[in-house]
Design a protein around this motif. Sequence first.
Motif, PDB file in Angstrom:
ATOM      1  N   TYR A  58       0.816  -1.215   0.000  1.00  0.00           N
ATOM      2  CA  TYR A  58       0.000   0.000   0.000  1.00  0.00           C
ATOM      3  C   TYR A  58       0.853   1.270   0.000  1.00  0.00           C
ATOM      4  O   TYR A  58       0.609   2.195  -0.788  1.00  0.00           O
ATOM      5  N   ASP A  59       1.866   1.328   0.864  1.00  0.00           N
ATOM      6  CA  ASP A  59       2.704   2.532   0.930  1.00  0.00           C
ATOM      7  C   ASP A  59       3.411   2.798  -0.394  1.00  0.00           C
ATOM      8  O   ASP A  59       3.521   3.950  -0.836  1.00  0.00           O
ATOM      9  N   GLN A  60       3.897   1.716  -1.033  1.00  0.00           N
ATOM     10  CA  GLN A  60       4.579   1.869  -2.331  1.00  0.00           C
ATOM     11  C   GLN A  60       3.588   2.348  -3.404  1.00  0.00           C
ATOM     12  O   GLN A  60       3.932   3.162  -4.248  1.00  0.00           O
ATOM     13  N   TYR A  61       2.353   1.830  -3.332  1.00  0.00           N
ATOM     14  CA  TYR A  61       1.306   2.266  -4.267  1.00  0.00           C
ATOM     15  C   TYR A  61       1.049   3.766  -4.125  1.00  0.00           C
ATOM     16  O   TYR A  61       0.969   4.494  -5.120  1.00  0.00           O
ATOM     17  N   VAL A  62       0.929   4.238  -2.868  1.00  0.00           N
ATOM     18  CA  VAL A  62       0.667   5.670  -2.625  1.00  0.00           C
ATOM     19  C   VAL A  62       1.785   6.518  -3.224  1.00  0.00           C
ATOM     20  O   VAL A  62       1.532   7.521  -3.900  1.00  0.00           O
ATOM     21  N   GLN A  63       3.034   6.089  -3.003  1.00  0.00           N
ATOM     22  CA  GLN A  63       4.182   6.841  -3.514  1.00  0.00           C
ATOM     23  C   GLN A  63       4.206   6.837  -5.047  1.00  0.00           C
ATOM     24  O   GLN A  63       4.345   7.886  -5.682  1.00  0.00           O
ATOM     25  N   THR A  64       4.040   5.634  -5.645  1.00  0.00           N
ATOM     26  CA  THR A  64       4.073   5.521  -7.111  1.00  0.00           C
ATOM     27  C   THR A  64       2.949   6.329  -7.744  1.00  0.00           C
ATOM     28  O   THR A  64       3.158   7.056  -8.716  1.00  0.00           O
ATOM     29  N   ARG A  65       1.730   6.192  -7.190  1.00  0.00           N
ATOM     30  CA  ARG A  65       0.581   6.908  -7.744  1.00  0.00           C
ATOM     31  C   ARG A  65       0.793   8.419  -7.666  1.00  0.00           C
ATOM     32  O   ARG A  65       0.487   9.151  -8.609  1.00  0.00           O
ATOM     33  N   SER A  66       1.353   8.879  -6.544  1.00  0.00           N
ATOM     34  CA  SER A  66       1.610  10.305  -6.355  1.00  0.00           C
ATOM     35  C   SER A  66       2.603  10.818  -7.404  1.00  0.00           C
ATOM     36  O   SER A  66       2.393  11.876  -8.019  1.00  0.00           O
ATOM     37  N   GLU A  67       3.683  10.041  -7.632  1.00  0.00           N
ATOM     38  CA  GLU A  67       4.695  10.440  -8.630  1.00  0.00           C
ATOM     39  C   GLU A  67       4.108  10.453 -10.037  1.00  0.00           C
ATOM     40  O   GLU A  67       4.338  11.390 -10.809  1.00  0.00           O
ATOM     41  N   LEU A  68       3.326   9.405 -10.375  1.00  0.00           N
ATOM     42  CA  LEU A  68       2.711   9.326 -11.710  1.00  0.00           C
ATOM     43  C   LEU A  68       1.743  10.489 -11.937  1.00  0.00           C
ATOM     44  O   LEU A  68       1.714  11.092 -13.014  1.00  0.00           O
ATOM     45  N   GLU A  69       0.954  10.793 -10.911  1.00  0.00           N
ATOM     46  CA  GLU A  69      -0.031  11.866 -11.041  1.00  0.00           C
ATOM     47  C   GLU A  69       0.648  13.231 -11.160  1.00  0.00           C
ATOM     48  O   GLU A  69       0.195  14.098 -11.906  1.00  0.00           O
ATOM     49  N   GLU A  70       1.767  13.387 -10.433  1.00  0.00           N
ATOM     50  CA  GLU A  70       2.514  14.645 -10.519  1.00  0.00           C
ATOM     51  C   GLU A  70       3.051  14.841 -11.938  1.00  0.00           C
ATOM     52  O   GLU A  70       2.931  15.918 -12.530  1.00  0.00           O
ATOM     53  N   ASN A  71       3.631  13.756 -12.507  1.00  0.00           N
ATOM     54  CA  ASN A  71       4.162  13.825 -13.881  1.00  0.00           C
ATOM     55  C   ASN A  71       3.043  14.054 -14.890  1.00  0.00           C
ATOM     56  O   ASN A  71       3.200  14.806 -15.849  1.00  0.00           O
ATOM     57  N   GLN A  72       1.911  13.377 -14.656  1.00  0.00           N
ATOM     58  CA  GLN A  72       0.765  13.522 -15.558  1.00  0.00           C
ATOM     59  C   GLN A  72       0.260  14.973 -15.565  1.00  0.00           C
ATOM     60  O   GLN A  72      -0.057  15.528 -16.613  1.00  0.00           O
ATOM     61  N   MET A  73       0.178  15.581 -14.363  1.00  0.00           N
ATOM     62  CA  MET A  73      -0.300  16.961 -14.271  1.00  0.00           C
ATOM     63  C   MET A  73       0.678  17.936 -14.936  1.00  0.00           C
ATOM     64  O   MET A  73       0.266  18.892 -15.595  1.00  0.00           O
ATOM     65  N   LYS A  74       1.987  17.668 -14.804  1.00  0.00           N
ATOM     66  CA  LYS A  74       2.991  18.516 -15.475  1.00  0.00           C
ATOM     67  C   LYS A  74       2.803  18.452 -16.986  1.00  0.00           C
ATOM     68  O   LYS A  74       2.803  19.467 -17.681  1.00  0.00           O
ATOM     69  N   GLN A  75       2.638  17.194 -17.498  1.00  0.00           N
ATOM     70  CA  GLN A  75       2.448  16.992 -18.935  1.00  0.00           C
ATOM     71  C   GLN A  75       1.146  17.635 -19.401  1.00  0.00           C
ATOM     72  O   GLN A  75       1.099  18.291 -20.447  1.00  0.00           O
ATOM     73  N   TYR A  76       0.082  17.479 -18.605  1.00  0.00           N
ATOM     74  CA  TYR A  76      -1.228  18.051 -18.940  1.00  0.00           C
ATOM     75  C   TYR A  76      -1.133  19.578 -19.034  1.00  0.00           C
ATOM     76  O   TYR A  76      -1.605  20.190 -19.997  1.00  0.00           O
ATOM     77  N   LYS A  77      -0.484  20.196 -18.030  1.00  0.00           N
ATOM     78  CA  LYS A  77      -0.362  21.661 -18.015  1.00  0.00           C
ATOM     79  C   LYS A  77       0.469  22.151 -19.197  1.00  0.00           C
ATOM     80  O   LYS A  77       0.136  23.145 -19.830  1.00  0.00           O
ATOM     81  N   TRP A  78       1.578  21.443 -19.479  1.00  0.00           N
ATOM     82  CA  TRP A  78       2.433  21.828 -20.608  1.00  0.00           C
ATOM     83  C   TRP A  78       1.633  21.773 -21.911  1.00  0.00           C
ATOM     84  O   TRP A  78       1.680  22.715 -22.716  1.00  0.00           O
ATOM     85  N   GLU A  79       0.893  20.652 -22.115  1.00  0.00           N
ATOM     86  CA  GLU A  79       0.095  20.505 -23.349  1.00  0.00           C
ATOM     87  C   GLU A  79      -0.956  21.609 -23.449  1.00  0.00           C
ATOM     88  O   GLU A  79      -1.163  22.181 -24.523  1.00  0.00           O
ATOM     89  N   GLN A  80      -1.639  21.892 -22.340  1.00  0.00           N
ATOM     90  CA  GLN A  80      -2.690  22.908 -22.359  1.00  0.00           C
ATOM     91  C   GLN A  80      -2.123  24.297 -22.673  1.00  0.00           C
ATOM     92  O   GLN A  80      -2.732  25.086 -23.399  1.00  0.00           O
ATOM     93  N   GLU A  81      -0.911  24.572 -22.140  1.00  0.00           N
ATOM     94  CA  GLU A  81      -0.255  25.858 -22.440  1.00  0.00           C
ATOM     95  C   GLU A  81       0.100  25.938 -23.927  1.00  0.00           C
ATOM     96  O   GLU A  81      -0.077  26.979 -24.564  1.00  0.00           O
ATOM     97  N   GLN A  82       0.624  24.795 -24.470  1.00  0.00           N
ATOM     98  CA  GLN A  82       0.965  24.742 -25.894  1.00  0.00           C
ATOM     99  C   GLN A  82      -0.279  24.971 -26.757  1.00  0.00           C
ATOM    100  O   GLN A  82      -0.250  25.757 -27.707  1.00  0.00           O
ATOM    101  N   ILE A  83      -1.362  24.284 -26.416  1.00  0.00           N
ATOM    102  CA  ILE A  83      -2.615  24.397 -27.181  1.00  0.00           C
ATOM    103  C   ILE A  83      -3.134  25.821 -27.141  1.00  0.00           C
ATOM    104  O   ILE A  83      -3.522  26.401 -28.155  1.00  0.00           O
ATOM    105  N   SER A  84      -3.132  26.393 -25.928  1.00  0.00           N
ATOM    106  CA  SER A  84      -3.621  27.766 -25.747  1.00  0.00           C
ATOM    107  C   SER A  84      -2.798  28.747 -26.577  1.00  0.00           C
ATOM    108  O   SER A  84      -3.344  29.622 -27.265  1.00  0.00           O
ATOM    109  N   SER A  85      -1.458  28.578 -26.530  1.00  0.00           N
ATOM    110  CA  SER A  85      -0.551  29.466 -27.269  1.00  0.00           C
ATOM    111  C   SER A  85      -0.782  29.341 -28.779  1.00  0.00           C
ATOM    112  O   SER A  85      -0.850  30.349 -29.495  1.00  0.00           O
TER     113      SER A  85
END
Length: 595
Positions: free
Chosen positions: A296-323
């Motif tokens: 469970y603890d490893q899942y929480v850590q992995t999920r948190s890291e994946l979601e952080e990377n996903q949000m970075k990628q999402y924000k970058w893409e949205q900024e690119q699209i907007s621009s």
Amino acid sequence: MVSDASKKKAAQKKAAAAAKRGGKAVAVAASSKAAENGSKVDSLASGVGDLHISDRTCTGVLCSHPQSRDIRIESLSLTFHGHDLIVDSELELNYGRRYGLLGLNGCGKSTLLTSLGCRELPIPGHMDIYHLSREIEASDMSSLEAVMSCDEERLKLEREAEVLAAQDDGGGEPLERIYERLELMDSSTAEKRAAEILFGLGFDKKMQQKKTRDFSGGWRMRIALARALFMNPTILLLDEPTNHLDLEACVWLEEMLKNFDRILVVVSHSQDFLNGVCTNIIHMQSKKLKIYSGNYDQYVQTRSELEENQMKQYKWEQEQISSMKEYIARFGHGSAKLARQAQSKEKTLAKMERGGLTEKVARDSVLVFRFTDVGKLPPPVLQFSEVTFGYTPDNLIYKNLDFGVDLDSRIALVGPNGAGKSTLLKLMTGDLVPLDGMVRRHNHLRIAQYHQHLTEKLDVELSALEFMLKEYQGTEEEKMRSAVGRFGISGKAQTMPMKNLSDGQRSRVIFAWLAYRQPQMLLLDEPTNHLDIETIDSLAEALKEWDGGLVLVSHDFRLINQVAHEIWVCENQAVTRWEGGIMDFKRHLKAKAGL
């Protein structure tokens, strides 16, 4: 709306396509009359009981080899009462792995386990399944006999061996083959193994000989769990196995399951238990299944890291699209050079969209519990003076108890089942009266007690809103909507019959009912049963912020760790304070059990 027949046809088409692609063994299962008939033997063996199979539609394509010990199911979809729980997802169960199945209350974890247990999904016939979902039936069998009687193959072979041995030729080669098989199954030690499992779950020798009908539902659930462990099936499915266990039995079960070397899928709300047992986590979210490696603890850590990377990628893409959109809007009709650049950006944008854009992270909606602060009452609020109690004078549970509980008390009661933890709570409320001594309560003290049987007393034909309005007559509907909404029962869930709510949702209705009384002291007896992990964390936060008194009985080490300031041990007719934290107590239990 697509009919069941169309769905089945589509699934079969998909299966054929998959077979063509990979040449792998493929099967499709759907909940139909044929599936129901085909799973009758399995469901009896697994203890599934009343299946209500018509309420579910479950389809999937087996893409692993039919003779493999690993299972991979694609195109998995699960519908319950017309609601999609899983849509076109994948499930992989590998031999030797132990999976914790997580997800919010009501997402369909138990329904998925039931579908697996009933073989509504295409699981190869050589893999036996045991699904623990209900207590053993009350009968004249002893608890030891009830555990051993479930091993049908062994009993069948022993009967055949008896018949063959009685023949004139002594049974010959067929008898030898049966003896070889029984040796492999270790039939000579069957009784010893069954007794050891029962002992680990809290049954002494005397209790092992007691008839199952003389046990409560909670103890019969333990017998059913002992059967499941004794069977040692290829696939073991456990739904909240710790719900009826004390801390001692939880520690034993955790040690037992961490050595289970086949396929285990367990639903549990105890993070501590999931950490000790699981090699993988399956997370049910947004109608999909996602598998993570580790506990469970490893899942929480992995999920948190994946979601952080996903949000970075999402924000970058949205900024690119907007621009790019802004550039196209400004210069799409400008000079030839700027127009060409705008067209180029349009092509880039279309290519990004075709390739699939990163989705925004879907956060689980975090439920915020809240108990109304109650101010102070001068101590002593609840005082035990020389209290002695037993259900009969010659069988005392407590002797000469002296202690006080105040509004700043945060106490966890621990001790083996039968030591009297729930009895002590009833003495506090006045539901039980001491044989000797006195329990004094402050005149203005309002006590609210939560126990796991309260949900059984709900009129499930009523909605949560109707129940609350009936309990607190004369209250405005809007006020009551807000009261149940604070405990995560909102929208349609407030007005549908409670029989259509999950166990966890019904537990929340009880919490709303208790909180509305604005108690100054909460007595919580196994409050985490049926609650998901997120809800338990929310409950812990609410209890930490609240200014009233708390006495807690729980098998959830993490909840105790979060909210209790004192550990009181109920044992040997006494209540004594444990010097140390709950994790020290867990280590003590392990050492005591020789684990």
